[in-house]
Design an enzyme around this catalytic site. Structure first.
Site, mmCIF file in Angstrom:
data_model
loop_
_atom_site.group_PDB
_atom_site.id
_atom_site.type_symbol
_atom_site.label_atom_id
_atom_site.label_comp_id
_atom_site.label_asym_id
_atom_site.label_seq_id
_atom_site.Cartn_x
_atom_site.Cartn_y
_atom_site.Cartn_z
ATOM 1 N N ASP A 27 1.218 -1.126 0.222
ATOM 2 C CA ASP A 27 0.044 -0.218 -0.121
ATOM 3 C C ASP A 27 0.486 1.350 0.017
ATOM 4 O OD1 ASP A 27 -2.276 1.210 -0.104
ATOM 5 O OD2 ASP A 27 -2.752 1.219 1.812
ATOM 6 N N ASN A 75 -10.494 -4.007 -5.666
ATOM 7 C CA ASN A 75 -9.509 -2.954 -7.057
ATOM 8 C C ASN A 75 -10.265 -2.766 -8.239
ATOM 9 O OD1 ASN A 75 -6.204 -3.793 -6.073
ATOM 10 N ND2 ASN A 75 -7.549 -2.425 -5.104
HETATM 11 C C1 FPP Z 1 -1.944 -0.183 -3.443
HETATM 12 O O1 FPP Z 1 -1.621 0.768 -3.155
HETATM 13 C C2 FPP Z 1 -1.577 -0.732 -4.578
HETATM 14 C C3 FPP Z 1 -2.665 -1.346 -5.734
HETATM 15 C C4 FPP Z 1 -3.574 -1.445 -5.672
HETATM 16 C C5 FPP Z 1 -2.419 -1.954 -6.510
HETATM 17 C C6 FPP Z 1 -0.056 -2.873 -6.488
HETATM 18 C C7 FPP Z 1 0.502 -3.151 -7.649
HETATM 19 C C8 FPP Z 1 2.011 -2.989 -8.374
HETATM 20 C C9 FPP Z 1 2.667 -2.687 -7.135
HETATM 21 C C10 FPP Z 1 1.874 -3.238 -10.125
HETATM 22 C C11 FPP Z 1 1.613 -4.707 -10.070
HETATM 23 C C12 FPP Z 1 2.853 -5.993 -9.166
HETATM 24 C C13 FPP Z 1 4.275 -6.639 -9.560
HETATM 25 C C14 FPP Z 1 3.896 -7.462 -8.291
HETATM 26 C C15 FPP Z 1 4.704 -6.193 -10.783
HETATM 27 P P1 FPP Z 1 -2.355 2.378 -3.322
HETATM 28 O O2 FPP Z 1 -2.918 2.766 -5.068
HETATM 29 O O3 FPP Z 1 -4.167 2.177 -2.952
HETATM 30 O O4 FPP Z 1 -2.556 3.727 -2.607
HETATM 31 P P2 FPP Z 1 -2.403 5.131 -1.201
HETATM 32 O O5 FPP Z 1 -3.533 4.182 -0.809
HETATM 33 O O6 FPP Z 1 -0.997 5.490 -1.789
HETATM 34 O O7 FPP Z 1 -3.599 5.609 -2.937
#
Ligand code: FPP
Length: 255
Positions: A27, A75
């Protein structure tokens, strides 16, 4: 940190008492980007790079399994551009992995309903599954939770078991916890001893609900793209100091 304070540099971690399985809610990518006035996609890109860095570090430490939450069943509610960006990053990562995972001795496994993903992504998953199957069980394994939800996983498992009962193959009263775990996406994996949540939120977000029943939960304000080897060392040191009681008493209390 360093020789003045007597603390170990990242990478010089004492390897005793480490968890076999670490799970991470990656996150904070969006906030990381926002703080740099960058688009959210840049945060996810940095997050994907960091997954690579931390997976390599876990492997070097001798941790057996790293499970990350890449994309949840919830998501899909995000703007289609953001969803497409995350899927592109996964595609890019898998294309690179097909080339490198045998050399690096890294197995990949996907947890979640991947049947609804695009054809290319599904083909890449089949390809990485094939390569993983050829690598020995002694290799480090990264598990990527993709279109994954903890409740969804439990409901699917319950349905599969119920179907076997209806077919007369199973008896409801004979079901044990260990049997039930075999119907989950995570069948065969040990439960994570440590769950790490960067980004500071104090919630589990539908991640590994069954498997984290007794996991130690480490939350840090550090955002996922900034969660480096030194941050991992801190989480592991914290874990080592935990008194894991599993509902019983600690050795000290027993006396
Ligand atoms: C949460 O941060 C993150 C996600 C929903 C996506 C995670 C995906 C990746 C890191 C990319 C693909 C992964 C691999 C394994 C290659 P957020 O967007 O909710 O952050 P925030 O809370 O700061 O908005």
């Amino acid at each position: 940190m360093g020789w003045l304070t007597g603390e170990k540099q990242a990478g010089q971690m004492d390897k005793t008492g480490l968890p076999r399985h670490v799970a991470v809610i990656m996150d904070g990518n969006g906030r990381w980007a926002q703080r740099r006035a960058l688009p959210r996609s840049a945060g996810h890109r940095a997050g994907a790079e960091n997954f690579r860095r931390i997976a390599t570090y876990c492997k070097d430490l001798g941790i057996e399994y790293l499970t990350v939450y890449a994309f949840s069943t919830e998501n899909w509610k995000r703007p289609s551009e953001e969803v497409g960006g995350i899927m592109s990053l996964l595609r890019k990562y898998l294309i690179e992995s097909v080339e490198t995972m045998a050399r690096d001795r890294i197995r990949l496994r996907f947890l979640g309903d991947t049947s609804v993903l695009g054809g290319e992504l599904r083909e890449l998953i089949v390809r990485t599954d094939e390569i993983s199957a050829k690598l020995g069980a002694d290799c480090f394994q990264a598990n990527i939770c993709l279109n994954y939800g903890g409740r969804d996983e439990i409901v699917r498992a319950a349905r599969a078991f119920a179907a076997q009962c209806a077919a007369g193959e199973k008896q409801p009263q004979e079901l044990t916890e260990a049997d039930f775990a075999r119907y989950l996406y995570s069948a065969g994996l040990p439960d994570p001893e440590l769950l790490i949540r960067p980004g500071g939120e104090l919630r589990i977000s539908n991640f590994l609900l069954w498997q984290c029943a007794y996991s130690e939960i480490y939350v840090t304000d550090t955002l996922w793209p900034d969660f480096d080897e030194a941050a991992m060392d801190q989480a592991l040191s914290w874990y080592r100091a935990r008194d894991r009681r599993f509902g019983g008493l600690s050795k000290k209390q027993e006396r």
